[in-house]
Design a protein around this motif. Structure first.
Motif, PDB file in Angstrom:
ATOM      1  N   ALA A  18      13.093   5.072   5.323  1.00  0.00           N
ATOM      2  CA  ALA A  18      11.994   4.464   4.556  1.00  0.00           C
ATOM      3  C   ALA A  18      12.536   3.357   3.650  1.00  0.00           C
ATOM      4  N   ILE A  29       0.864  -1.196   0.000  1.00  0.00           N
ATOM      5  CA  ILE A  29       0.000   0.000   0.000  1.00  0.00           C
ATOM      6  C   ILE A  29       0.890   1.232   0.000  1.00  0.00           C
ATOM      7  N   GLY A  30       0.897   1.984  -1.103  1.00  0.00           N
ATOM      8  CA  GLY A  30       1.681   3.217  -1.178  1.00  0.00           C
ATOM      9  C   GLY A  30       2.909   3.056  -2.047  1.00  0.00           C
ATOM     10  N   PHE A  86       4.425  15.598  12.797  1.00  0.00           N
ATOM     11  CA  PHE A  86       5.044  14.569  11.959  1.00  0.00           C
ATOM     12  C   PHE A  86       5.947  13.619  12.742  1.00  0.00           C
ATOM     13  N   GLU A 120      -1.303   2.663  -5.319  1.00  0.00           N
ATOM     14  CA  GLU A 120      -0.910   4.037  -4.971  1.00  0.00           C
ATOM     15  C   GLU A 120      -2.106   4.962  -5.176  1.00  0.00           C
ATOM     16  N   ALA A 142       2.907   0.849   3.368  1.00  0.00           N
ATOM     17  CA  ALA A 142       3.900   1.900   3.096  1.00  0.00           C
ATOM     18  C   ALA A 142       3.141   3.182   2.779  1.00  0.00           C
ATOM     19  N   ASP A 190       7.536   5.723   6.713  1.00  0.00           N
ATOM     20  CA  ASP A 190       6.806   6.590   7.647  1.00  0.00           C
ATOM     21  C   ASP A 190       5.629   5.872   8.290  1.00  0.00           C
ATOM     22  N   GLY A 250       7.470   2.016  -0.277  1.00  0.00           N
ATOM     23  CA  GLY A 250       6.653   1.045  -1.004  1.00  0.00           C
ATOM     24  C   GLY A 250       7.315   0.582  -2.290  1.00  0.00           C
ATOM     25  N   PRO A 304      12.396  16.166  10.928  1.00  0.00           N
ATOM     26  CA  PRO A 304      13.217  16.202   9.707  1.00  0.00           C
ATOM     27  C   PRO A 304      14.617  16.788   9.870  1.00  0.00           C
ATOM     28  N   ALA A 353       5.917  22.542  10.230  1.00  0.00           N
ATOM     29  CA  ALA A 353       6.864  22.991   9.198  1.00  0.00           C
ATOM     30  C   ALA A 353       6.108  23.753   8.119  1.00  0.00           C
ATOM     31  N   GLY A 385      14.390  10.725   6.751  1.00  0.00           N
ATOM     32  CA  GLY A 385      13.150  10.035   6.396  1.00  0.00           C
ATOM     33  C   GLY A 385      13.262   9.062   5.234  1.00  0.00           C
ATOM     34  N   GLN A 420       5.953  15.894  -2.995  1.00  0.00           N
ATOM     35  CA  GLN A 420       6.177  15.315  -1.666  1.00  0.00           C
ATOM     36  C   GLN A 420       7.342  16.067  -1.038  1.00  0.00           C
ATOM     37  N   ASP A 450      -2.257   8.294  -5.469  1.00  0.00           N
ATOM     38  CA  ASP A 450      -2.114   9.417  -6.401  1.00  0.00           C
ATOM     39  C   ASP A 450      -1.643   8.948  -7.768  1.00  0.00           C
ATOM     40  N   ARG A 453      11.279  15.591  -5.045  1.00  0.00           N
ATOM     41  CA  ARG A 453      10.678  14.292  -4.726  1.00  0.00           C
ATOM     42  C   ARG A 453       9.720  13.803  -5.805  1.00  0.00           C
ATOM     43  N   PHE A 508       6.950  25.435   4.281  1.00  0.00           N
ATOM     44  CA  PHE A 508       8.041  25.370   3.306  1.00  0.00           C
ATOM     45  C   PHE A 508       7.559  25.688   1.898  1.00  0.00           C
ATOM     46  N   ILE A 529       6.235  -0.234   7.056  1.00  0.00           N
ATOM     47  CA  ILE A 529       7.572   0.230   6.669  1.00  0.00           C
ATOM     48  C   ILE A 529       7.543   1.739   6.422  1.00  0.00           C
TER      49      ILE A 529
HETATM   50  C1  FAD Z   1       8.721  18.904   7.088  1.00  0.00           C
HETATM   51  C2  FAD Z   1       9.394  17.633   6.644  1.00  0.00           C
HETATM   52  C3  FAD Z   1      10.643  17.683   6.008  1.00  0.00           C
HETATM   53  C4  FAD Z   1      11.273  16.495   5.612  1.00  0.00           C
HETATM   54  N1  FAD Z   1      12.527  16.553   5.041  1.00  0.00           N
HETATM   55  C5  FAD Z   1      13.162  15.407   4.721  1.00  0.00           C
HETATM   56  C6  FAD Z   1      14.450  15.422   4.114  1.00  0.00           C
HETATM   57  O1  FAD Z   1      15.046  16.466   3.873  1.00  0.00           O
HETATM   58  N2  FAD Z   1      15.014  14.232   3.797  1.00  0.00           N
HETATM   59  C7  FAD Z   1      14.379  13.047   4.027  1.00  0.00           C
HETATM   60  O2  FAD Z   1      14.942  11.993   3.731  1.00  0.00           O
HETATM   61  N3  FAD Z   1      13.156  13.003   4.576  1.00  0.00           N
HETATM   62  C8  FAD Z   1      12.537  14.141   4.927  1.00  0.00           C
HETATM   63  N4  FAD Z   1      11.278  14.081   5.449  1.00  0.00           N
HETATM   64  C9  FAD Z   1      10.639  12.777   5.633  1.00  0.00           C
HETATM   65  C10 FAD Z   1      10.103  12.204   4.324  1.00  0.00           C
HETATM   66  O3  FAD Z   1       9.132  13.081   3.786  1.00  0.00           O
HETATM   67  C11 FAD Z   1       9.462  10.843   4.603  1.00  0.00           C
HETATM   68  O4  FAD Z   1      10.184  10.163   5.604  1.00  0.00           O
HETATM   69  C12 FAD Z   1       9.410   9.951   3.351  1.00  0.00           C
HETATM   70  O5  FAD Z   1       8.635  10.555   2.347  1.00  0.00           O
HETATM   71  C13 FAD Z   1       8.825   8.584   3.735  1.00  0.00           C
HETATM   72  O6  FAD Z   1       8.622   7.785   2.594  1.00  0.00           O
HETATM   73  P1  FAD Z   1       7.427   6.722   2.587  1.00  0.00           P
HETATM   74  O7  FAD Z   1       7.551   5.981   1.316  1.00  0.00           O
HETATM   75  O8  FAD Z   1       7.414   5.989   3.865  1.00  0.00           O
HETATM   76  O9  FAD Z   1       6.100   7.610   2.599  1.00  0.00           O
HETATM   77  P2  FAD Z   1       5.546   8.658   1.525  1.00  0.00           P
HETATM   78  O10 FAD Z   1       6.643   9.305   0.785  1.00  0.00           O
HETATM   79  O11 FAD Z   1       4.615   9.543   2.292  1.00  0.00           O
HETATM   80  O12 FAD Z   1       4.719   7.778   0.514  1.00  0.00           O
HETATM   81  C14 FAD Z   1       3.499   7.192   0.900  1.00  0.00           C
HETATM   82  C15 FAD Z   1       2.660   6.962  -0.347  1.00  0.00           C
HETATM   83  O13 FAD Z   1       1.500   6.232   0.039  1.00  0.00           O
HETATM   84  C16 FAD Z   1       0.387   6.727  -0.683  1.00  0.00           C
HETATM   85  N5  FAD Z   1      -0.815   6.410   0.094  1.00  0.00           N
HETATM   86  C17 FAD Z   1      -1.202   6.938   1.275  1.00  0.00           C
HETATM   87  N6  FAD Z   1      -2.363   6.386   1.686  1.00  0.00           N
HETATM   88  C18 FAD Z   1      -2.714   5.486   0.736  1.00  0.00           C
HETATM   89  C19 FAD Z   1      -3.828   4.604   0.589  1.00  0.00           C
HETATM   90  N7  FAD Z   1      -4.808   4.543   1.500  1.00  0.00           N
HETATM   91  N8  FAD Z   1      -3.886   3.823  -0.515  1.00  0.00           N
HETATM   92  C20 FAD Z   1      -2.898   3.865  -1.464  1.00  0.00           C
HETATM   93  N9  FAD Z   1      -1.826   4.700  -1.361  1.00  0.00           N
HETATM   94  C21 FAD Z   1      -1.731   5.493  -0.277  1.00  0.00           C
HETATM   95  C22 FAD Z   1       0.650   8.217  -0.785  1.00  0.00           C
HETATM   96  O14 FAD Z   1      -0.046   8.801  -1.875  1.00  0.00           O
HETATM   97  C23 FAD Z   1       2.170   8.246  -0.982  1.00  0.00           C
HETATM   98  O15 FAD Z   1       2.539   8.290  -2.346  1.00  0.00           O
HETATM   99  C24 FAD Z   1      10.636  15.254   5.852  1.00  0.00           C
HETATM  100  C25 FAD Z   1       9.384  15.208   6.469  1.00  0.00           C
HETATM  101  C26 FAD Z   1       8.768  16.374   6.868  1.00  0.00           C
HETATM  102  C27 FAD Z   1       7.429  16.306   7.557  1.00  0.00           C
END
Ligand code: FAD
Length: 436
Positions: A321, A25-26, A288, A49, A174, A305, A31, A312, A198, A317, A57, A51, A121, A200, A303
């Motif tokens: 991830a 999921i994601g 967050f 996914e 995910a 976030d 993911g 951050p 945050a 992150g 992102q 979106d 991103r 930005f 897995i």
């Molecule tokens: C203010 C801020 C600044 C940051 N700066 C940094 C940085 O500089 N460097 C860094 O490494 N990290 C940074 N991070 C952290 C980073 O954004 C995340 O840790 C990272 O995106 C996690 O990846 P992920 O794949 O776990 O989740 P995500 O990137 O959030 O991906 C999750 C995906 O799941 C999809 N999804 C959600 N719900 C569903 C559903 N029900 N069904 C299907 N799909 C779904 C979403 O559309 C999305 O595409 C920052 C975070 C914040 C809040």
């Protein structure tokens, strides 16, 4: 070689046609990575996914310890060839510009970790998702998971926004900070001491230092807040302000006003941004920082976030991830092959251990004595390579530099009580987040 399906001994597509081996999921970095690695191990993987990519992102600064995984995913050359900006270090400086230090990967780490990337991103995540599809993952975009049933320990049933009911032997959550399964099973706790917001946006016309330092992440420390400045392309600078939630509630300003005024009132940032032009809306993210008590079950794993995230400040992150996805992929394969939960439990322990190491660093970052030692490191204690290691993502190793980190925190304690380790920062004279 573990990513070569032929080497695992697992028959390709050992689930039935109607039942996938794994549903992910994601399609963010977590993911996409888990799905790619599982498909390359011969499992049938469906990724859903919400979106359509490319999509915006946050999380634009990557860490060098991700490089090994980029190699294994076959992405290193694409990252070098793409519109991503090389990052060789990180600079921390006070808002008045009087105290600062640049931690350089290329002076402290093995060559493989000399360089990381700053990324847009939308493009980075799209690259990873396409790589998953090319590796045999069935990717469905614009498909949101609306419900997950986990009652039968040997399968998971997924309902989607398109009205489908899908089954898999195992489901990986995910879904990012929405934490679909984590919220359902409970045990998500916000980190009370890190209640931040945050704000930005992306800007043009923000000059960079010459040479390799042009790609550094810049962290600017204020009395009660901090800025990031991340050069994500030749043209664009990502600028973010992280403030206490209480300040946002009481300051009486819109996000745009709070960001613009704090930039203007912070000399080190204002000097860099006097000709800057904002080219995106001002985005906001709050609450967050959280942790999941439980990350695995017989038919699921959380897995990225969806498993937890802490602040951050050190750009951890995406690395956590993707690394958690890597560890989880190996554990899920073992779970499906042998039925044993041992590997999933080890996975959970590793991720909690890494998050704990960062938490120790990050929760201290908001303390004055920590910053005094951190931003003025003395070469004689040999701490710079250890700090650079943490900033680069060296937190999954079993022993690592634990003793040196303990020494670092002992020095911080001495600094707090006696002020003997580093000159004091004149805290009250630092700029603060703007208020009316
Ligand atoms: C203010 C801020 C600044 C940051 N700066 C940094 C940085 O500089 N460097 C860094 O490494 N990290 C940074 N991070 C952290 C980073 O954004 C995340 O840790 C990272 O995106 C996690 O990846 P992920 O794949 O776990 O989740 P995500 O990137 O959030 O991906 C999750 C995906 O799941 C999809 N999804 C959600 N719900 C569903 C559903 N029900 N069904 C299907 N799909 C779904 C979403 O559309 C999305 O595409 C920052 C975070 C914040 C809040």
């Amino acid at each position: 070689m573990a990513d070569n399906p032929k080497s695992t001994g697992v028959p390709r597509r050992f689930g039935t046609h109607s039942m996938n081996d794994v549903i992910v999921i994601g399609g963010g970095p977590a993911g996409s990575t888990a799905a790619t690695l599982l498909a390359r191990r011969g499992l049938s993987v469906l990724l859903l996914e919400r979106d359509r990519f490319p999509r915006f992102q946050i999380g634009e600064s990557l860490l060098p310890y991700n490089n090994d995984l980029f190699d294994r995913l076959g992405l290193s050359e694409k990252l070098q060839a793409g519109d991503f900006f090389p990052k060789y270090g990180a600079e921390f400086v006070t808002g008045d510009g009087t105290i600062g230090y640049t931690f350089r990967f290329d002076q402290n780490l093995a060559e493989q970790y000399h360089r990381s990337f700053q990324v847009k991103r939308s493009e980075f995540d799209h690259l990873l998702l396409r790589n998953a599809a090319q590796s045999g993952v069935e990717v469905r975009e614009e498909t949101s998971v609306t419900a997950v049933q986990l009652d039968d320990p040997n399968r998971a049933v997924i309902e989607t926004s398109t009205g489908e009911r899908l089954e898999a032997r195992f489901v990986i959550d995910a879904s990012g900070h929405g934490a679909l399964i984590g919220n359902r099973i409970g045990g998500k706790s916000n980190v009370e001491s890190l209640k931040k917001v945050a704000f930005f946006a992306h800007y043009r016309n923000v000059p960079r230092p010459p040479g390799r330092d042009a790609g550094n992440t810049l962290i600017v420390v204020l009395r009660d807040a901090w800025f990031w400045m991340i050069p994500i392309t030749e043209e664009l600078m990502s600028v973010g302000l992280v403030v206490d939630r209480e300040h946002v509630k009481s300051c009486g300003m819109s996000p745009e006003e709070l960001l613009a005024r704090t930039i203007a009132e912070t000399p080190y940032v204002a000097n860099r941004m006097n000709a800057a032009e904002r080219v995106t809306q001002v985005y906001a993210r709050k609450d967050f920082s959280y942790a999941m008590e439980r990350m695995v079950g017989r038919n699921f794993a959380l897995i990225g976030d969806a498993a937890g995230f802490i602040d951050p400040i050190f750009s951890t992150g995406v690395f956590i991830a993707m690394k958690s996805a890597d560890l989880a992929a190996a554990a899920v394969e073992q779970r499906l092959r042998s039925g044993s939960m041992r590997f999933l439990r080890n996975y959970e322990r590793s991720v909690k251990g890494a998050l704990h190491k960062y938490f120790r660093f990050i929760s201290n970052f908001y303390r004055r004595e920590f910053l005094e030692v951190f931003m003025q490191p003395r070469p004689k204690f040999g701490l710079v390579p250890v700090i650079v290691g943490v900033l680069a993502g060296n937190v999954f190793a079993e022993r690592g530099d634990r003793l040196k980190l303990d020494l670092f925190f002992a020095l911080v304690a001495v600094q707090k009580h006696l002020g003997l380790i580093a000159p004091r920062i004149e805290w009250e004279r630092l700029p603060a987040a703007a208020s009316v």
